[in-house]
Design an enzyme around this catalytic site. Sequence first.
Site, mmCIF file in Angstrom:
data_model
loop_
_atom_site.group_PDB
_atom_site.id
_atom_site.type_symbol
_atom_site.label_atom_id
_atom_site.label_comp_id
_atom_site.label_asym_id
_atom_site.label_seq_id
_atom_site.Cartn_x
_atom_site.Cartn_y
_atom_site.Cartn_z
ATOM 1 N N ASP A 28 33.938 124.408 112.101
ATOM 2 C CA ASP A 28 33.677 124.046 113.495
ATOM 3 C C ASP A 28 33.192 125.238 114.300
ATOM 4 O OD1 ASP A 28 34.142 121.356 114.044
ATOM 5 O OD2 ASP A 28 36.300 121.627 114.227
ATOM 6 N N GLU B 78 34.395 110.179 115.983
ATOM 7 C CA GLU B 78 35.852 110.209 116.181
ATOM 8 C C GLU B 78 36.254 109.161 117.208
ATOM 9 O OE1 GLU B 78 37.613 114.075 116.761
ATOM 10 O OE2 GLU B 78 39.565 113.207 117.283
ATOM 11 N N GLU C 129 30.433 119.955 118.697
ATOM 12 C CA GLU C 129 30.635 118.874 119.657
ATOM 13 C C GLU C 129 29.583 118.999 120.766
ATOM 14 O OE1 GLU C 129 34.740 118.634 120.970
ATOM 15 O OE2 GLU C 129 35.481 119.098 118.964
ATOM 16 N N LYS D 63 29.834 122.343 112.232
ATOM 17 C CA LYS D 63 30.032 121.122 113.025
ATOM 18 C C LYS D 63 30.146 121.514 114.489
ATOM 19 C CE LYS D 63 34.043 118.639 112.985
ATOM 20 N NZ LYS D 63 34.477 118.705 114.404
ATOM 21 N N ASP E 102 38.632 123.006 114.281
ATOM 22 C CA ASP E 102 39.311 123.759 115.344
ATOM 23 C C ASP E 102 40.627 123.062 115.735
ATOM 24 O OD1 ASP E 102 38.192 121.649 116.719
ATOM 25 O OD2 ASP E 102 37.155 122.856 118.222
ATOM 26 N N SER E 103 40.924 121.945 115.058
ATOM 27 C CA SER E 103 42.272 121.361 115.169
ATOM 28 C C SER E 103 43.322 122.391 114.769
ATOM 29 C CB SER E 103 42.388 120.125 114.275
ATOM 30 O OG SER E 103 42.013 120.426 112.947
HETATM 31 O O1 KIV Z 1 38.915 119.915 114.351
HETATM 32 C C1 KIV Z 1 39.073 118.983 113.568
HETATM 33 O O2 KIV Z 1 39.956 118.975 112.717
HETATM 34 C C2 KIV Z 1 38.166 117.861 113.668
HETATM 35 C C3 KIV Z 1 38.603 116.598 112.995
HETATM 36 C C4 KIV Z 1 39.500 115.860 113.911
HETATM 37 C C5 KIV Z 1 37.472 115.797 112.541
HETATM 38 O O3 KIV Z 1 37.147 117.932 114.287
#
Ligand code: KIV
Length: 272
Positions: free
Chosen positions: A92, A190, A123, A121, A53-54
Site C-alpha cells: 500500500d 472494499e 486509494e 495499491k 496499511d491496515s
Molecule cells: O490495508 C489493507 O489491509 C487493505 C485491505 C483491507 C484490503 O487495504
Amino acid sequence: MYSGDHASAPPVTLDTLRRMKAAGEKIVSLTAYDASFAAQMDAAGVEWVLVGDSLGMVIEGHDSTLPVTLETMLHHTRAVARGLRRGFLVADLPFGTCNTPEQAMHSAVRLMQEAGARMIKLEGGALQRELVAHLTARGVPVCAHIGLQPQFVHKLGGYKVQGRSAAAAAAMREEAVALVAAGADMLLLECVPTTLAAEITASVPVPVIGIGAGAAVDGQVLVLYDILGISLGKRPRFSKDFLAGRGSIADALHAYARAVKQGEFPAAEHSF
Ligand code: KIV
C-alpha cells in the site's frame, strides 16, 4: 481447483492473475506483515499477498490507517519479501505519500527497489487517474482501491458500505472504468454491494479483488488477523474466523484458500 500442494508452483505474476480471471479461477489473497506468515501463506497457496496499511490498526494499535508512514510500509514489506517465494507481493501507498505524481513515483520506487514490492495499491478513486497513468507508464503496476477507502475515514464519517444509492453505484462504475483506462492493472473493491461489484468485475478486463464485495469478484482478500480470530474489537461482518475449530494456523490458511477457490467464501452472510 485447490490441490493444497503449492511448494513447487512457479511464482505468481500479473500475467498469472490475468489468466486466472480469464479462466474464472478465484484469486486467493490475504494481508501479511512479516516473513513467517508470508511463508505460511505461500504454503497455503495464497496468490496475492498485500502488505496493507491496515498494519497501522492490527499491528500498531491505531484507530485508523492514517498514522502509517512510508518507512513503516518499507519495514514490513521487506520482512514479507524475505519470507515469500511464490505469492505476488503488493504494498500500500500510505496516507499522504502520493499527493503528486512525482511523490507517488518516489514512494512507489522505494517500495519496489528497497523492499521488493511487485505492485502498488493506492486509494483515492477517480481523482487518482493522473497518478495511475504516471506510475503505470513508468513500469509500476498499480491496483486502484475503490469503494470504502479507509484513508478517507474522516471525510466519510466512518467505515460504511459504499455505492448503495443508484447515483453512487453509477459513479463507482464510471470510476472503475476510468481507472482501468488510465492504466490500473487491478482493482480492489472494499465494502461494495454484491450486485454492483459483480457489474464492475464484468465490465473491466483486469482482475478485481474484493473485501466485503460478494462472491462474484475475481478474488478475495481479508485481513490476516481477522481470519485468525484475533481482530482488535469486533470482527467485520465480511470476514470469518477460519481458525475456529481448527488445530493450527496452517490449517486455517489452507481452509481459507480452499473456501475461496471453491466459491464457498464469501457466503451471503459476509456480503452486502
Ligand atoms: O490495508 C489493507 O489491509 C487493505 C485491505 C483491507 C484490503 O487495504
